[in-house]
Design a protein around this motif. Structure first.
Motif, PDB file in Angstrom:
ATOM      1  N   TYR A 145       0.828  -1.212   0.000  1.00 33.72           N
ATOM      2  CA  TYR A 145       0.000   0.000   0.000  1.00 33.72           C
ATOM      3  C   TYR A 145       0.866   1.268   0.000  1.00 33.72           C
ATOM      4  CZ  TYR A 145      -4.052   2.917   1.215  1.00 33.72           C
ATOM      5  OH  TYR A 145      -5.057   3.862   1.207  1.00 33.72           O
ATOM      6  N   ASP A 175       1.405  15.060   2.639  1.00 32.24           N
ATOM      7  CA  ASP A 175       1.349  15.292   1.193  1.00 32.24           C
ATOM      8  C   ASP A 175       2.024  16.599   0.797  1.00 32.24           C
ATOM      9  OD1 ASP A 175       0.046  12.922   0.834  1.00 32.24           O
ATOM     10  OD2 ASP A 175      -1.965  13.791   0.743  1.00 32.24           O
ATOM     11  N   SER A 185       2.734  12.885  -5.061  1.00 34.56           N
ATOM     12  CA  SER A 185       2.518  12.223  -3.776  1.00 34.56           C
ATOM     13  C   SER A 185       3.010  10.786  -3.827  1.00 34.56           C
ATOM     14  CB  SER A 185       1.026  12.231  -3.420  1.00 34.56           C
ATOM     15  OG  SER A 185       0.293  11.423  -4.318  1.00 34.56           O
ATOM     16  N   ARG A 187       1.321   8.307  -2.820  1.00 37.80           N
ATOM     17  CA  ARG A 187       0.182   7.493  -3.250  1.00 37.80           C
ATOM     18  C   ARG A 187       0.131   7.412  -4.774  1.00 37.80           C
ATOM     19  NH1 ARG A 187      -6.183   8.675  -2.077  1.00 37.80           N
ATOM     20  NH2 ARG A 187      -5.510  10.722  -2.745  1.00 37.80           N
ATOM     21  N   ALA A 188       0.391   8.543  -5.432  1.00 31.67           N
ATOM     22  CA  ALA A 188       0.376   8.547  -6.900  1.00 31.67           C
ATOM     23  C   ALA A 188       1.504   7.688  -7.459  1.00 31.67           C
ATOM     24  CB  ALA A 188       0.487   9.980  -7.414  1.00 31.67           C
ATOM     25  N   ARG A 191       0.513   4.051  -7.157  1.00 37.31           N
ATOM     26  CA  ARG A 191      -0.412   3.650  -8.224  1.00 37.31           C
ATOM     27  C   ARG A 191       0.329   3.469  -9.546  1.00 37.31           C
ATOM     28  NH1 ARG A 191      -5.633   7.209  -9.904  1.00 37.31           N
ATOM     29  NH2 ARG A 191      -3.991   8.753 -10.281  1.00 37.31           N
ATOM     30  N   GLU A 204      -4.856  -0.701  -6.640  1.00 41.02           N
ATOM     31  CA  GLU A 204      -5.224   0.594  -7.221  1.00 41.02           C
ATOM     32  C   GLU A 204      -6.520   1.128  -6.626  1.00 41.02           C
ATOM     33  OE1 GLU A 204      -4.747   1.520 -11.356  1.00 41.02           O
ATOM     34  OE2 GLU A 204      -3.663  -0.359 -11.720  1.00 41.02           O
ATOM     35  N   GLN A 205      -7.498   0.262  -6.443  1.00 41.08           N
ATOM     36  CA  GLN A 205      -8.783   0.704  -5.895  1.00 41.08           C
ATOM     37  C   GLN A 205      -8.673   1.039  -4.406  1.00 41.08           C
ATOM     38  OE1 GLN A 205     -11.976  -2.004  -6.839  1.00 41.08           O
ATOM     39  NE2 GLN A 205     -11.429  -2.066  -9.009  1.00 41.08           N
ATOM     40  N   LEU A 207      -6.031   2.409  -3.111  1.00 37.04           N
ATOM     41  CA  LEU A 207      -5.374   3.716  -3.093  1.00 37.04           C
ATOM     42  C   LEU A 207      -6.345   4.832  -3.460  1.00 37.04           C
ATOM     43  CD1 LEU A 207      -2.089   2.663  -4.903  1.00 37.04           C
ATOM     44  CD2 LEU A 207      -2.236   3.451  -2.540  1.00 37.04           C
ATOM     45  N   TYR A 208      -7.163   4.595  -4.462  1.00 37.67           N
ATOM     46  CA  TYR A 208      -8.148   5.578  -4.935  1.00 37.67           C
ATOM     47  C   TYR A 208      -9.512   4.887  -5.005  1.00 37.67           C
ATOM     48  CZ  TYR A 208      -4.132   8.444  -6.244  1.00 37.67           C
ATOM     49  OH  TYR A 208      -2.977   9.193  -6.220  1.00 37.67           O
ATOM     50  N   ARG A 221      -7.850  -1.151   3.404  1.00 37.64           N
ATOM     51  CA  ARG A 221      -7.764   0.167   4.021  1.00 37.64           C
ATOM     52  C   ARG A 221      -7.814   0.071   5.551  1.00 37.64           C
ATOM     53  NH1 ARG A 221      -8.250   4.416   0.576  1.00 37.64           N
ATOM     54  NH2 ARG A 221      -9.200   5.759   2.155  1.00 37.64           N
TER      55      ARG A 221
END
Length: 472
Positions: A145, A175, A185, A187-188, A191, A204-205, A207-208, A221
């Motif tokens: 993650y 961030d 970020s 997170r980006a 992904r 991916e899901q 994360l977003y 999560r």
């Protein structure tokens, strides 16, 4: 060299710094994405790397996959046991971990990886009634993650040095700080790596998240949240809020949820070992379930004892007390007299505060581990009280703006709870620092305890000052 934006970082982290990993991942993805692939083809890819071979066999023989403990000696049998999809995910995880840990890892990387294993174990447990494929998807998604952040700390070079210097030790970069250095970020980046290495839609899901979140995405999560909040203590307000979500998810009550996640935390270290990451085991929070905090006896204040000890302290010179005795008496007065479950006096040594005397349940390790920086470049609860010179009562858990005052090591050792702090000064020189709280089961502090605590620290300074003048 300037690297800005998610695409640039994904390119750098996926192809330049870990080329062997990228090549193996591409081969694994090609094989496991083909309906015509055979077990021996996948085995051939794994057998090219002796280390990967031994690790896959270790995973196949772990309790996670082989509870019957019947030996699995060949990669081919391991693939049949784990499955094509599971082997691909396992190999990718093993390669990532091996690549990252092989570069003299930073403390931030080890801490992130520890959170990953903890999150993965928790997330997989939440979907334990689902099929094996779902369990594997959830496990890998939770483990990776924070893949972007872990890769950055391993391969970010001077950019990692810059961000490391700008973010206090133990604090996770937010961030805003990350965006300033990387132009994107973590997170980006995660992904982006997930897409390049085809780590699956589950990651991916997670994360977003889409508007409608599936049970497995929620598990990922929640696993990550548990791993984060555990650093604040199993009975902290942050963890309790997360546990309520876990309880709702699993259809159990709050205390059942607490016992469940605490039990899984104990298993997470074993999972890390099976993946060759034994170096992070000590960073995964664990707990002894046989001695829950609620069962501990609270210490009640004894005003008469307070007066007696304060009277003795005021006569320190006449009584012939030495410095060590003074500190021991003060600790006992705070512990038994004021009713503070955990008390510590630390001395200043080379821009650090180190525990010298401790008293109370669970403080045994403080003598070795209570060792935190107090130099001008650091901001934490200790430097805060040193700067003001006044006794402080931390009466609530830190909000988003003040959480940086607690490093990961501080959270792991003393937790994040209402506490009392004060500095002892002699002749305008700071010589010691007192820390006290009520532990996990002691309850809240009150104004009378704060007043008594402050009185004790002031009397300590006076008594030590008298003894110092005598010896001069």
């Amino acid at each position: 060299m300037s690297i800005k934006g998610v695409d640039a970082w994904v390119e750098r982290l996926s192809r330049i710094d870990m080329p062997v990993l990228a090549q193996v991942v591409r081969e694994l993805n090609e094989l496991t994405g083909s309906d015509e692939a055979e077990v021996n083809q996948l085995a051939d890819v794994i057998l090219k790397d002796a280390n990967l071979t031994s690790q896959v066999l270790r995973i196949a023989n772990s309790v996670q996959y082989n509870p019957s403990n019947f030996p699995i000696n060949t990669v081919s049998r391991a693939i049949v046991l784990i499955g094509f999809t599971g082997v691909r995910a396992t190999c990718i995880s093993l390669m990532v971990i091996d690549s990252l840990l092989g570069k003299e890892p930073r403390e931030r990387l080890l801490a992130g990886m520890a959170r990953g294993f903890h999150a993965a174990a928790q997330a997989k447990n939440l979907v334990r009634r689902a099929g094996r494929q779902v369990q594997e998807e959830v496990f890998i998604a939770a483990l990776l993650y924070h893949l972007g952040e872990m890769c950055f700390w391993a391969c970010g070079a001077q950019f990692a040095d810059q961000l490391d210097s700008e973010v206090p030790a133990g604090q996770m970069p937010d961030d805003e700080a990350t965006e300033a250095v990387l132009g994107t970020s973590f997170r980006a980046i995660t992904r982006g790596l997930a897409r390049v290495w085809k780590l699956g839609d589950t990651l991916e899901q997670a994360l977003y998240p889409p508007k409608s979140v599936s049970a497995k995405i929620m598990a990922v999560r929640l696993g990550d949240q548990i791993s984060q909040q555990a650093l604040y203590g199993w009975h902290s307000a942050e963890m309790t809020a997360t546990l309520q979500k876990v309880a709702n998810y699993a259809g159990i009550d709050l205390e059942q949820a607490r016992k469940m996640v605490m039990a899984v935390a104990g298993e997470a270290a074993a999972v890390a070992v099976s993946y060759g990451a034994s170096r992070v085991c000590h960073l995964i929070p664990t707990v002894e379930l046989s001695d829950p905090p609620a069962a501990r006896t609270r210490i009640e204040a004894d005003p008469q004892l307070q007066l007696n000890i304060l009277r003795e302290l005021s006569n320190a010179l006449a009584e012939g007390l030495d410095v060590n005795t003074v500190f021991q008496m003060v600790l006992e007065g705070m512990h038994r007299g004021i009713g503070l479950e955990r008390v510590m006096v630390g001395f200043f040594q080379r821009q650090r505060i180190k525990a010298r005397y401790v008293l109370g349940e669970g403080t045994e390790s403080w003598r070795q581990k209570f060792d935190f920086p107090i130099d001008k470049q650091v901001e934490n609860i200790f430097t805060d009280v040193i700067d003001t010179g006044e006794a402080q009562w931390i009466n609530r858990r830190p909000d988003r703006q003040s959480r940086h005052l607690y490093s990961t090591d501080m959270l792991r050792l003393i937790g994040c709870r209402p506490a009392l702090l004060s500095v002892v000064r002699i002749a305008n020189r700071d010589v010691a620092l007192f820390y006290a709280d009520r532990g996990d089961g002691g309850g809240q502090l009150d104004k009378d305890q704060f007043a008594s605590f402050r009185h004790f620290t002031l009397q300590t300074g006076i008594s030590l000052g008298m003894l110092t003048q005598k010896d001069a």
